[in-house]
Design a protein around this motif. Structure first.
Motif, PDB file in Angstrom:
ATOM      1  N   ASP A 265       0.834  -1.214   0.000  1.00  0.00           N
ATOM      2  CA  ASP A 265       0.000   0.000   0.000  1.00  0.00           C
ATOM      3  C   ASP A 265       0.863   1.257   0.000  1.00  0.00           C
ATOM      4  N   ALA A 266       1.922   1.266   0.826  1.00  0.00           N
ATOM      5  CA  ALA A 266       2.766   2.460   0.954  1.00  0.00           C
ATOM      6  C   ALA A 266       3.562   2.737  -0.318  1.00  0.00           C
ATOM      7  N   THR A 267       4.082   1.685  -0.933  1.00  0.00           N
ATOM      8  CA  THR A 267       4.935   1.857  -2.102  1.00  0.00           C
ATOM      9  C   THR A 267       4.140   2.001  -3.392  1.00  0.00           C
ATOM     10  N   GLY A 268       2.901   1.513  -3.367  1.00  0.00           N
ATOM     11  CA  GLY A 268       2.121   1.503  -4.601  1.00  0.00           C
ATOM     12  C   GLY A 268       2.557   0.408  -5.558  1.00  0.00           C
ATOM     13  N   ILE A 269       3.382  -0.508  -5.067  1.00  0.00           N
ATOM     14  CA  ILE A 269       3.861  -1.633  -5.879  1.00  0.00           C
ATOM     15  C   ILE A 269       3.093  -2.886  -5.464  1.00  0.00           C
ATOM     16  N   ALA A 270       2.189  -3.332  -6.306  1.00  0.00           N
ATOM     17  CA  ALA A 270       1.395  -4.524  -5.987  1.00  0.00           C
ATOM     18  C   ALA A 270       2.270  -5.777  -6.122  1.00  0.00           C
ATOM     19  N   PHE A 271       2.215  -6.628  -5.125  1.00  0.00           N
ATOM     20  CA  PHE A 271       2.967  -7.883  -5.219  1.00  0.00           C
ATOM     21  C   PHE A 271       2.325  -8.931  -4.316  1.00  0.00           C
ATOM     22  N   GLU A 272       2.553 -10.168  -4.643  1.00  0.00           N
ATOM     23  CA  GLU A 272       2.136 -11.298  -3.820  1.00  0.00           C
ATOM     24  C   GLU A 272       3.410 -11.994  -3.381  1.00  0.00           C
TER      25      GLU A 272
END
Length: 323
Positions: A265-272
């Motif tokens: 959420d903070a970075t705006g980088i979606a990852f699993e």
């Protein structure tokens, strides 16, 4: 008068220095820059580059800056690496502490706040750690911190040293965008670097008996930690009594999966995150109770998980922009 902060150019020490300054307490820093950064020390704070294994350097610094108390943050803080480098760990954390205490005794400085570690407990038998939980360190790092506490205790008996030790688990976040965690072993910088480099962060085990299956640990904001060091120093300076040790803990903890979600959420980088096998001996849940510190050191969790992650990411991006 002033207070000496050993390791004051490091991530935690630099926050302690700023908290002391905010409280109007003059400060001087000693740091060998083995893991710290001179740029982390405010320009108006005297900075002495050198090792606290150098007794003469400490004595000279104490006399030159009229030091009346010490906040001892310097040390080799990598528990995993300490297993491969036990002698180095003991030199930096035990021998150096003994040298510091010798210099303090020579100069009649009788107050010290020791930045210890919850690693003194090892893998505790229960989920909640209190100050009375049996001490069973499981790395040279944890052992060295416990020995450091013993050195303070014994100097208290021998020469009246007034002291307290602050124990804590995982320190995160940033209280100043100019200071960020540069450790190659801590969770936040590891995940940030993975994301910046296009790699997928990893979770070690998701089948623990916790609400989301991942480990639950204590994560505390570095500025909250720093403030309790300052309060401890103020109380020792005022001649007030303190416990020999305090846990700085949240009382409930945060899961690794929750950390990963907050970072996305903070970075705006979606990852699993990738799921790796459990690490041997990793308990499902360990958190510390902070009731005594709340009573005596104005300890409380002033920052939410979101604030911890956002502040850490802001400082990491600011560092990248300055580079």
């Amino acid at each position: 008068m002033s207070w000496l902060v050993t390791g004051g150019a490091g991530y935690i020490g630099a926050h302690v220095v700023r908290a002391l300054g905010g409280a109007g307490i003059p400060t001087v820093v000693i740091d060998d820059l083995s893991s710290g950064h001179a740029s982390f020390v405010p320009s108006d704070v005297p900075f002495v580059q050198g090792t606290i294994l150098d007794r003469g350097l400490i004595v000279d610094t104490i006399k030159k800056y009229d030091v009346t108390g010490v906040i001892h943050v310097a040390g080799f803080k990598y528990a995993g690496v300490s297993v491969q480098r036990p002698l180095h760990t003991y030199e930096q954390n035990v021998t150096a502490t003994a040298v510091l205490l010798e210099a303090m005794q020579e100069c009649a400085v009788d107050k010290i706040v020791f930045s210890s570690s919850a690693a003194v407990y090892g893998t505790p038998p229960g989920e909640i750690v209190t100050e009375d939980t049996p001490k069973n360190p499981q790395s040279p790092y944890g052992e060295s911190k416990l020995i450091g506490e013993w050195l303070l205790r014994d100097q208290g008996v021998a020469v009246g040293l007034r002291h307290t030790s602050l124990r804590y688990f995982n320190v995160v976040g940033s209280g100043d965008p100019d200071i960020y965690d540069t450790s190659p072993h801590n969770l936040f910088p590891l995940v940030f670097e993975a994301l910046v480099e296009g790699r997928t962060p990893r979770i070690n085990g998701d089948d623990y008996p916790t609400p989301d299956g991942t480990n639950v640990r204590d994560y505390i904001h570095v500025a909250d930690l720093a403030w309790s060091h300052v309060v401890a120093a103020q109380r020792l300076e005022a001649g007030e009594s303190l416990e020999s040790a305090y846990n700085l803990g949240s009382g409930d903890g945060v899961s690794v999966k929750e950390i990963m979600t907050a970072i996305a959420d903070a970075t705006g980088i979606a990852f699993e995150p990738d799921i790796a096998p459990r690490r041997s001996g990793d308990p499902a849940r360990i958190v510390a109770e902070g009731d005594l510190a709340a009573r005596d050191l104005d300890w409380r969790m002033r920052h939410s998980l979101t604030e911890m992650v956002n502040s850490a990411w802001t400082a990491r991006r600011a560092a990248a922009e300055r580079a």
